[in-house]
Design a protein around this motif. Sequence first.
Motif, mmCIF file in Angstrom:
data_model
loop_
_atom_site.group_PDB
_atom_site.id
_atom_site.type_symbol
_atom_site.label_atom_id
_atom_site.label_comp_id
_atom_site.label_asym_id
_atom_site.label_seq_id
_atom_site.Cartn_x
_atom_site.Cartn_y
_atom_site.Cartn_z
ATOM 1 N N MET A 1 46.553 53.595 48.482
ATOM 2 C CA MET A 1 46.008 53.855 47.141
ATOM 3 C C MET A 1 45.575 52.545 46.473
ATOM 4 O O MET A 1 44.684 52.538 45.618
ATOM 5 C CB MET A 1 47.019 54.595 46.268
ATOM 6 N N ALA A 2 46.213 51.439 46.868
ATOM 7 C CA ALA A 2 45.820 50.134 46.306
ATOM 8 C C ALA A 2 44.377 49.805 46.679
ATOM 9 O O ALA A 2 43.658 49.170 45.893
ATOM 10 C CB ALA A 2 46.764 49.048 46.813
ATOM 11 N N ILE A 3 43.940 50.260 47.871
ATOM 12 C CA ILE A 3 42.581 49.917 48.342
ATOM 13 C C ILE A 3 41.528 50.426 47.365
ATOM 14 O O ILE A 3 40.517 49.776 47.120
ATOM 15 C CB ILE A 3 42.327 50.542 49.742
ATOM 16 N N THR A 4 41.792 51.606 46.788
ATOM 17 C CA THR A 4 40.752 52.254 45.981
ATOM 18 C C THR A 4 40.742 51.796 44.523
ATOM 19 O O THR A 4 39.896 52.231 43.747
ATOM 20 C CB THR A 4 40.956 53.781 46.004
ATOM 21 N N GLN A 5 41.691 50.939 44.132
ATOM 22 C CA GLN A 5 41.809 50.593 42.710
ATOM 23 C C GLN A 5 40.731 49.601 42.262
ATOM 24 O O GLN A 5 40.339 48.715 43.030
ATOM 25 C CB GLN A 5 43.190 49.996 42.413
ATOM 26 N N THR A 6 40.313 49.759 41.026
ATOM 27 C CA THR A 6 39.347 48.808 40.469
ATOM 28 C C THR A 6 40.004 47.912 39.413
ATOM 29 O O THR A 6 39.453 46.896 39.033
ATOM 30 C CB THR A 6 38.165 49.546 39.810
ATOM 31 N N PHE B 1 42.880 45.355 38.537
ATOM 32 C CA PHE B 1 43.729 44.520 39.399
ATOM 33 C C PHE B 1 45.217 44.695 39.133
ATOM 34 O O PHE B 1 46.034 44.559 40.029
ATOM 35 C CB PHE B 1 43.295 43.048 39.391
ATOM 36 N N LYS B 2 45.569 45.041 37.879
ATOM 37 C CA LYS B 2 46.999 45.261 37.613
ATOM 38 C C LYS B 2 47.495 46.492 38.358
ATOM 39 O O LYS B 2 48.589 46.535 38.905
ATOM 40 C CB LYS B 2 47.232 45.421 36.107
ATOM 41 N N ARG B 3 46.636 47.499 38.351
ATOM 42 C CA ARG B 3 46.973 48.745 39.052
ATOM 43 C C ARG B 3 47.055 48.493 40.566
ATOM 44 O O ARG B 3 47.891 49.061 41.256
ATOM 45 C CB ARG B 3 45.887 49.774 38.724
ATOM 46 N N LEU B 4 46.172 47.645 41.050
ATOM 47 C CA LEU B 4 46.161 47.323 42.484
ATOM 48 C C LEU B 4 47.497 46.673 42.900
ATOM 49 O O LEU B 4 48.128 47.098 43.873
ATOM 50 C CB LEU B 4 44.990 46.385 42.772
ATOM 51 N N ILE B 5 47.928 45.689 42.104
ATOM 52 C CA ILE B 5 49.204 45.035 42.451
ATOM 53 C C ILE B 5 50.349 46.039 42.304
ATOM 54 O O ILE B 5 51.301 46.029 43.079
ATOM 55 C CB ILE B 5 49.481 43.807 41.556
ATOM 56 N N ALA B 6 50.221 46.911 41.286
ATOM 57 C CA ALA B 6 51.266 47.905 41.062
ATOM 58 C C ALA B 6 51.426 48.793 42.296
ATOM 59 O O ALA B 6 52.552 49.051 42.747
ATOM 60 C CB ALA B 6 50.925 48.748 39.838
ATOM 61 N N TYR B 7 50.315 49.244 42.856
ATOM 62 C CA TYR B 7 50.412 50.097 44.046
ATOM 63 C C TYR B 7 50.924 49.300 45.245
ATOM 64 O O TYR B 7 51.693 49.826 46.056
ATOM 65 C CB TYR B 7 49.055 50.746 44.360
ATOM 66 N N LEU B 8 50.495 48.050 45.347
ATOM 67 C CA LEU B 8 51.019 47.224 46.449
ATOM 68 C C LEU B 8 52.540 47.064 46.305
ATOM 69 O O LEU B 8 53.272 47.098 47.292
ATOM 70 C CB LEU B 8 50.357 45.842 46.454
ATOM 71 N N ALA B 9 52.988 46.922 45.048
ATOM 72 C CA ALA B 9 54.432 46.779 44.803
ATOM 73 C C ALA B 9 55.180 48.032 45.249
ATOM 74 O O ALA B 9 56.259 47.947 45.844
ATOM 75 C CB ALA B 9 54.690 46.494 43.328
ATOM 76 N N VAL B 10 54.598 49.202 44.958
ATOM 77 C CA VAL B 10 55.233 50.461 45.390
ATOM 78 C C VAL B 10 55.290 50.499 46.916
ATOM 79 O O VAL B 10 56.301 50.870 47.517
ATOM 80 C CB VAL B 10 54.454 51.685 44.837
ATOM 81 N N GLY B 11 54.182 50.075 47.543
ATOM 82 C CA GLY B 11 54.143 50.061 49.002
ATOM 83 C C GLY B 11 55.196 49.135 49.596
ATOM 84 O O GLY B 11 55.872 49.469 50.569
ATOM 85 N N GLU B 12 55.362 47.985 48.958
ATOM 86 C CA GLU B 12 56.335 47.016 49.473
ATOM 87 C C GLU B 12 57.768 47.538 49.348
ATOM 88 O O GLU B 12 58.640 47.164 50.127
ATOM 89 C CB GLU B 12 56.202 45.681 48.740
ATOM 90 N N LEU B 13 57.996 48.409 48.341
ATOM 91 C CA LEU B 13 59.334 49.018 48.213
ATOM 92 C C LEU B 13 59.692 49.770 49.492
ATOM 93 O O LEU B 13 60.854 49.845 49.885
ATOM 94 C CB LEU B 13 59.356 50.015 47.056
ATOM 95 N N GLY B 14 58.657 50.363 50.107
ATOM 96 C CA GLY B 14 58.878 51.117 51.343
ATOM 97 C C GLY B 14 59.519 50.254 52.418
ATOM 98 O O GLY B 14 60.379 50.726 53.169
ATOM 99 N N TYR B 15 59.119 48.978 52.489
ATOM 100 C CA TYR B 15 59.696 48.083 53.506
ATOM 101 C C TYR B 15 61.212 47.941 53.285
ATOM 102 O O TYR B 15 61.989 47.924 54.232
ATOM 103 C CB TYR B 15 59.042 46.698 53.427
#
Lengths: 120, 479
Positions: free
Chosen positions: B286-291, B293-307
């Motif tokens: 979902m981060a890929i589709t964001q325009t 940048f705060k939202r983009l990092i936010a989704y990346l942060a959610v993804g990193e929680l998965g790790y």
Amino acid sequence: MIMDTQLASLLTAGALMVIGIFGTLFLDNLIKKVISLAFIGDGANLFLIAMGYKVGGIVYIFLPGMSMSNFSQNASYPLPFALVLTSIVIGASTMAVMLGIIILLNKKYGSLSASKILGE
Amino acid sequence: MNLLHERTRAVKIISIIAALALPTIPLIANYGVQYFGGYPPLAQNPTIAVGLPTLITGTALNIFHPAITYVFGSAQKLMIVVLGFIALFAIYISLYEVKKASGVYAYLMLMGTASIIAMLLSDDIFNLYVFFEIAALAQVGIVLVSKVDYNYETALKYMILGSIASPLLLIGIALLLGVTGNVNITDIVYSIQHGLVNPQSPVLLMACSLIIFGWLYGTGLPPFHTIKSAMYSKALPTGAALLQAFSVFSFVAIGIIILRIFSYLPFAHIFIIGISLVAMTLGITMAITQTDFKRLIAYLAVGELGYIGIGLGLGTALGITAGLFQAINEAIITAFLFIGFGTIMYKTKETDMRKLGGMLVETPKSALLVLLAGLAMAGVPPFNAFQSKLMLVQASLNSGLPEIAIIMVLLSIVTFMTFMRAFHTIYLRPRPADLKIKNEKIPNITLVAMVAFLVVCLVLGLFPQIATNFLQGMAMSIA
């Protein structure tokens, strides 16, 4: 037939939660949504209180002249009652913040409609 | 009554003293157990046990904890220091990036940090719930004071969802209390392990499900990833840096409790791994589709929680150590990114990447630091996330789950691509003609914070044993 107090409390708690979830999901007015959320919180609190119920139990205050073994066997469990007080305070604070936000949103939109304000 | 209203200097002094105390106190404090509002178990406290009937002294009641117990061990120490370090810079920057420092904002950040620290320390599941709620209120407050468009709407949505999820978490705790008679986690584990309660009781399974549901909400795992990332994007960069750290450490605090209590249930591990995979995949794609940048990092942060979740879900000592190490790394790197990209917001008041460009010329120093932060998040050596992700891959291979290792590597590549696209859009492509840039220097404290985060990333990347030595004890006790 007289229903067991604990069972009645649990059923009431369940009913409160179901009504609350229904209201939160299907009512459009934000104030009504908050009231429904309060129902859910109250249901959870009642559920917690019901956990401390003991059939034929006595109040958990050790009075002079009371036998220690009688007290330890029959006193009801005090912990849920202490916990639920904290939970009520948290619920009240959360609700106050929510109502505060709703007042500001009402000033901004001139409406209390969740579909208009939150786009639901 | 706000006695510090308009008293900017007093606000700054008090906030900085409090913020400095956050990482300092745990560094100098001794390890130990603290009993609040009561006394140690009777078995450790014979003077009180004298005269009590054998119904109490001859049973498990003798070793149960009557007080609210807080445990401060090496893992807690490291996590609190890292959280305090992030909070220190977030508060410091927030005080100096604006002309008039907000005491309320600093207070909310301190209150949120304090409640997450309490969650990490608490060995009492109801106490954890109380601080979970206080942290949620602090997070809402941080978003409310941000003055970002539509922040009230997002905060209200988050609270409505929270008001459904929190009572469900409370019922999970009530069920545990009803079955085991305890809210102390050590005592609950003892009751289950020593057959005082039936471990296969459906009530315990129900409690497990409800507590996991609360965990998903509190930490922004699916299905709550959208609202959580919206919360990050509606906060100021300093607030977002701290909010994601709150999510990471509450994820760890509740995740560890779930593992301690329910690790005997095979589905608990499977569920944690499954939801973590979903979080990683959804968050990063979902981060890929964001325009924005705060939202983009936010989704990346959610993804990193998965790790982190994968590490915990594997349930081995190596997996849990890797998960906890990843938690520390992710909290630092995401804070680094939020503050780094925050410099763009500071200069342009813009978060939409479509309207940005050519910022490398305007902010070359912070551009370099942001690039390094992005490389760190993607797991590029010699940064810290490389070490933790490598450990996670090793742990999943050791557990006979190479599929998970492959997914993690692939998603790291996607993270790298997503970040580089954002970096190119903001910094490298030609500047749009209508972009207005504020003619003000980025505050030195922001650059100092970014360099400090970079140094921590490098040190933990080159010497990972500094962190893992602190975390292994906890991992071994849970595995």
